[in-house]
Design a protein around this motif. Structure first.
Motif, mmCIF file in Angstrom:
data_model
loop_
_atom_site.group_PDB
_atom_site.id
_atom_site.type_symbol
_atom_site.label_atom_id
_atom_site.label_comp_id
_atom_site.label_asym_id
_atom_site.label_seq_id
_atom_site.Cartn_x
_atom_site.Cartn_y
_atom_site.Cartn_z
ATOM 1 N N ASN A 1 43.512 41.919 34.190
ATOM 2 C CA ASN A 1 43.173 40.499 33.804
ATOM 3 C C ASN A 1 42.621 39.973 35.369
ATOM 4 O OD1 ASN A 1 44.529 40.228 31.574
ATOM 5 N ND2 ASN A 1 46.393 40.331 32.749
ATOM 6 N N LEU A 2 41.460 39.541 35.018
ATOM 7 C CA LEU A 2 40.301 39.176 36.268
ATOM 8 C C LEU A 2 39.941 37.745 36.016
ATOM 9 C CD1 LEU A 2 39.787 42.292 35.189
ATOM 10 C CD2 LEU A 2 37.865 42.100 36.691
ATOM 11 N N MET A 3 39.817 37.113 37.101
ATOM 12 C CA MET A 3 39.492 35.757 37.334
ATOM 13 C C MET A 3 38.664 35.324 38.604
ATOM 14 S SD MET A 3 43.270 33.637 37.594
ATOM 15 C CE MET A 3 42.426 32.472 36.633
ATOM 16 N N GLY A 4 38.036 34.629 38.703
ATOM 17 C CA GLY A 4 37.193 34.158 39.973
ATOM 18 C C GLY A 4 35.934 33.556 39.662
ATOM 19 N N ALA A 5 35.144 33.081 40.774
ATOM 20 C CA ALA A 5 33.914 32.263 41.018
ATOM 21 C C ALA A 5 32.835 33.449 40.922
ATOM 22 C CB ALA A 5 34.001 31.723 42.134
ATOM 23 N N ASP A 6 31.858 33.440 40.372
ATOM 24 C CA ASP A 6 30.668 34.118 39.932
ATOM 25 C C ASP A 6 29.329 33.682 40.580
ATOM 26 O OD1 ASP A 6 28.990 36.353 39.206
ATOM 27 O OD2 ASP A 6 28.753 35.782 37.240
ATOM 28 N N ILE A 7 29.114 33.733 41.766
ATOM 29 C CA ILE A 7 28.099 33.030 42.419
ATOM 30 C C ILE A 7 26.901 33.827 42.146
ATOM 31 C CG2 ILE A 7 27.134 32.088 44.695
ATOM 32 C CD1 ILE A 7 30.042 30.991 43.927
ATOM 33 N N ILE A 8 26.237 33.259 41.006
ATOM 34 C CA ILE A 8 25.291 34.185 40.426
ATOM 35 C C ILE A 8 24.070 34.567 41.458
ATOM 36 C CG2 ILE A 8 23.455 34.520 38.672
ATOM 37 C CD1 ILE A 8 25.367 32.667 37.018
ATOM 38 N N ALA A 9 23.554 33.819 42.325
ATOM 39 C CA ALA A 9 22.534 33.832 43.446
ATOM 40 C C ALA A 9 22.702 35.050 44.430
ATOM 41 C CB ALA A 9 22.191 32.690 43.978
ATOM 42 N N GLU A 10 24.217 35.572 44.535
ATOM 43 C CA GLU A 10 24.489 36.495 45.303
ATOM 44 C C GLU A 10 24.370 37.809 44.709
ATOM 45 O OE1 GLU A 10 28.162 35.808 47.388
ATOM 46 O OE2 GLU A 10 27.809 33.931 47.958
ATOM 47 N N MET B 1 51.146 45.447 36.151
ATOM 48 C CA MET B 1 51.425 44.812 37.542
ATOM 49 C C MET B 1 50.287 45.038 38.580
ATOM 50 S SD MET B 1 55.700 44.677 38.172
ATOM 51 C CE MET B 1 55.241 43.885 39.903
ATOM 52 N N SER B 2 49.117 45.426 38.041
ATOM 53 C CA SER B 2 48.177 45.838 38.991
ATOM 54 C C SER B 2 47.545 44.625 39.723
ATOM 55 C CB SER B 2 46.994 46.432 38.150
ATOM 56 O OG SER B 2 47.423 47.785 37.653
ATOM 57 N N ARG B 3 46.946 44.917 41.064
ATOM 58 C CA ARG B 3 46.184 43.948 41.811
ATOM 59 C C ARG B 3 45.171 44.675 42.496
ATOM 60 N NH1 ARG B 3 50.059 41.906 39.382
ATOM 61 N NH2 ARG B 3 51.440 40.385 40.004
ATOM 62 N N GLY B 4 44.187 43.665 42.583
ATOM 63 C CA GLY B 4 42.980 44.482 43.181
ATOM 64 C C GLY B 4 41.951 43.337 43.365
ATOM 65 N N VAL B 5 40.338 43.959 43.469
ATOM 66 C CA VAL B 5 39.450 43.280 43.462
ATOM 67 C C VAL B 5 38.419 44.029 42.583
ATOM 68 C CG1 VAL B 5 37.396 42.596 45.020
ATOM 69 C CG2 VAL B 5 39.800 42.390 45.723
ATOM 70 N N ALA B 6 37.672 42.994 41.783
ATOM 71 C CA ALA B 6 36.203 43.728 41.012
ATOM 72 C C ALA B 6 35.216 43.107 41.670
ATOM 73 C CB ALA B 6 36.513 43.145 39.660
ATOM 74 N N THR B 7 34.085 43.985 42.220
ATOM 75 C CA THR B 7 32.914 43.563 42.658
ATOM 76 C C THR B 7 31.877 43.573 41.643
ATOM 77 O OG1 THR B 7 33.468 44.483 44.852
ATOM 78 C CG2 THR B 7 31.057 44.171 44.280
ATOM 79 N N ARG C 1 29.448 40.142 44.163
ATOM 80 C CA ARG C 1 30.316 38.954 44.330
ATOM 81 C C ARG C 1 31.683 39.613 44.169
ATOM 82 N NH1 ARG C 1 25.777 38.867 40.934
ATOM 83 N NH2 ARG C 1 26.572 38.203 38.950
ATOM 84 N N ASP C 2 32.682 39.110 44.366
ATOM 85 C CA ASP C 2 34.049 39.490 44.103
ATOM 86 C C ASP C 2 34.876 38.678 43.298
ATOM 87 O OD1 ASP C 2 33.685 42.037 45.646
ATOM 88 O OD2 ASP C 2 34.564 41.168 47.613
ATOM 89 N N ILE C 3 35.521 39.255 42.578
ATOM 90 C CA ILE C 3 36.666 38.402 41.642
ATOM 91 C C ILE C 3 38.069 39.029 41.664
ATOM 92 C CG2 ILE C 3 34.927 37.176 40.442
ATOM 93 C CD1 ILE C 3 35.635 38.925 37.898
ATOM 94 N N SER C 4 39.053 38.300 41.567
ATOM 95 C CA SER C 4 40.350 39.136 41.676
ATOM 96 C C SER C 4 40.947 39.382 40.297
ATOM 97 C CB SER C 4 41.265 37.815 42.109
ATOM 98 O OG SER C 4 40.856 37.072 43.264
ATOM 99 N N VAL C 5 41.642 40.915 40.772
ATOM 100 C CA VAL C 5 42.398 41.291 39.552
ATOM 101 C C VAL C 5 43.668 40.744 39.822
ATOM 102 C CG1 VAL C 5 43.188 43.495 38.675
ATOM 103 C CG2 VAL C 5 40.779 43.640 39.569
ATOM 104 N N VAL C 6 44.074 40.140 38.770
ATOM 105 C CA VAL C 6 45.682 39.174 39.150
ATOM 106 C C VAL C 6 46.483 39.831 38.097
ATOM 107 C CG1 VAL C 6 44.156 37.025 39.566
ATOM 108 C CG2 VAL C 6 44.884 37.484 37.404
ATOM 109 N N GLY C 7 46.441 40.960 37.553
ATOM 110 C CA GLY C 7 47.548 41.583 36.861
ATOM 111 C C GLY C 7 47.057 42.624 36.010
ATOM 112 N N GLY C 8 48.018 42.983 35.071
ATOM 113 C CA GLY C 8 47.569 43.955 33.924
ATOM 114 C C GLY C 8 49.180 44.306 33.356
#
Length: 199
Positions: free
Chosen positions: A143-152, A168-174, A155-162
């Motif tokens: 499960n992922l969520m976060g801001a997608d600043i398209i001009a960059e 119970m996974s946590r991490g970052v999706a670039t 950009r990183d969004i959070s992996v908030v669970g699974g």
């Protein structure tokens, strides 16, 4: 009292490292890993979003606007319209390579959720979605969520669970925009690094 709380918390964390975790009805002995230096799991996936715009094929479309942009979206003349307030619901195929799968409906990995355009002055979005794995290799969700600043560029969004294999996974999706065709198609490269997971 404070030392007792620390002891109880330590015992709880130690019990997590050897917990028996049920994955799709199967009990398996898996070890909980938490590391902020090195990821416990990494993967690169590609999300393919094909937005229905009334002119393209309904059978090939995997996303559709659920709302119209707000009046404010077109009221800021300097931007030429940013779709502010538009919500898009998607059920996109996800692949390990860049190529679109031959059958968009039968892919083993899918991204299901929504993105909304959340800026009146720039072309930006906010994501909330699950990557659903349904194959013999991997089962469960991330499960992922976060801001997608398209001009960059990235950009990183959070992996908030699974769930399932990603319990119970946590991490970052670039995220990186890997390709796009106007407003009807984009492909996102997702480099996912999990720092808390069961292995």
């Amino acid at each position: 009292m404070a030392s007792l709380t620390i002891v109880v918390a330590t015992i709880f964390l130690l019990s997590l490292t050897s917990a028996s975790v049920a994955v799709h009805g199967r009990s398996s002995r898996r070890r909980f890993v938490r590391s902020y230096d090195e990821p416990c799991m990494e993967m690169r996936l590609y999300l393919h979003d094909i937005l229905y715009d009334y002119s393209n094929s309904t059978s090939n479309s995997t996303a559709a606007a659920a709302t119209k942009p707000t009046a404010l979206a077109n009221a800021v003349p300097s931007t030429g319209g940013t779709f502010f307030g538009e919500v898009v619901v998607f059920n996109d195929p996800v692949t390990e390579g860049r190529a679109l799968p031959p059958s968009l409906e039968e892919t083993a990995v899918r991204a299901q959720g929504l993105y909304l355009y959340n800026s009146k002055e720039a072309f930006n979005a906010w994501f909330a979605f699950s990557i659903v794995f349904n194959s013999t290799g991997r089962r469960g969700t991330l499960n992922l969520m976060g801001a997608d600043i398209i001009a960059e560029k990235t950009r990183d969004i959070s992996v908030v669970g699974g769930t399932g294999d990603f319990f119970m996974s946590r991490g970052v999706a670039t995220l990186r925009t890997d390709a796009f065709e106007g407003f009807t198609y984009f492909r996102l490269q997702m480099d996912i690094k999990l720092y808390e997971c069961y292995v």
